[in-house]
Design an enzyme around this catalytic site. Sequence first.
Site, PDB file in Angstrom:
ATOM      1  N   GLN A  78       0.848  -1.202   0.000  1.00  0.00           N
ATOM      2  CA  GLN A  78       0.000   0.000   0.000  1.00  0.00           C
ATOM      3  C   GLN A  78       0.883   1.252   0.000  1.00  0.00           C
ATOM      4  O   GLN A  78       1.119   1.842   1.049  1.00  0.00           O
ATOM      5  CB  GLN A  78      -0.891  -0.032   1.247  1.00  0.00           C
ATOM      6  CG  GLN A  78      -1.895   1.070   1.333  1.00  0.00           C
ATOM      7  CD  GLN A  78      -3.126   0.764   0.521  1.00  0.00           C
ATOM      8  OE1 GLN A  78      -3.675  -0.314   0.615  1.00  0.00           O
ATOM      9  NE2 GLN A  78      -3.576   1.722  -0.253  1.00  0.00           N
ATOM     10  N   PHE A  79       1.366   1.658  -1.169  1.00  0.00           N
ATOM     11  CA  PHE A  79       2.258   2.820  -1.239  1.00  0.00           C
ATOM     12  C   PHE A  79       1.578   4.096  -0.758  1.00  0.00           C
ATOM     13  O   PHE A  79       2.236   5.025  -0.300  1.00  0.00           O
ATOM     14  CB  PHE A  79       2.823   3.009  -2.648  1.00  0.00           C
ATOM     15  CG  PHE A  79       1.847   3.565  -3.644  1.00  0.00           C
ATOM     16  CD1 PHE A  79       1.771   4.931  -3.865  1.00  0.00           C
ATOM     17  CD2 PHE A  79       1.015   2.723  -4.363  1.00  0.00           C
ATOM     18  CE1 PHE A  79       0.878   5.451  -4.784  1.00  0.00           C
ATOM     19  CE2 PHE A  79       0.122   3.235  -5.286  1.00  0.00           C
ATOM     20  CZ  PHE A  79       0.049   4.599  -5.494  1.00  0.00           C
ATOM     21  N   THR A  80       0.245   4.151  -0.801  1.00  0.00           N
ATOM     22  CA  THR A  80      -0.460   5.371  -0.403  1.00  0.00           C
ATOM     23  C   THR A  80      -0.354   5.652   1.095  1.00  0.00           C
ATOM     24  O   THR A  80      -0.713   6.742   1.538  1.00  0.00           O
ATOM     25  CB  THR A  80      -1.946   5.320  -0.819  1.00  0.00           C
ATOM     26  OG1 THR A  80      -2.571   4.197  -0.203  1.00  0.00           O
ATOM     27  CG2 THR A  80      -2.088   5.237  -2.334  1.00  0.00           C
TER      28      THR A  80
END
Length: 150
Positions: A78-80
């Site tokens: 989950q890069f966000t």
Amino acid sequence: MRIVIQRVSHASVTIEGHCKSSIGKGMLILVGIEESDGQEDIDWLCKKIVNLRIFDDENGVMNKSILEDGGEILVISQFTLHASTRKGNRPSYIKAAKPDVSIPLYEQFCKDLSDALGKEIGTGTFGADMKVELLNDGPVTICMDTKNKE
């Protein structure tokens, strides 16, 4: 590394209409990786995760770890989680590691977490458009960041 742990009754991840992984009672873990992360971050998180006492004992008190409770784990990249909303209304993801750094760290995190748990964990597919379903139990949601070990 930054993670969000959700205690779940069940969770699954679907990619292109096919269920890639699903778990029953346990933890759904979203993980974000930044350029400066390494094996030390993985080691710290894995130890914390499997020993975190967020499952109910016989008295209904959160006093058991996932190891004691026998639960399962599903890990989703989950890069966000590294979004910066400091300026403007469009989040910046400049702190999120590029795939050449984050993919090997994500894979190592999943392997080490599986080893620490003593059984296979479920995963998504790095970089894929994933649909994640969960039933948050409690709700219990915990955020951890290896750069801010509280």
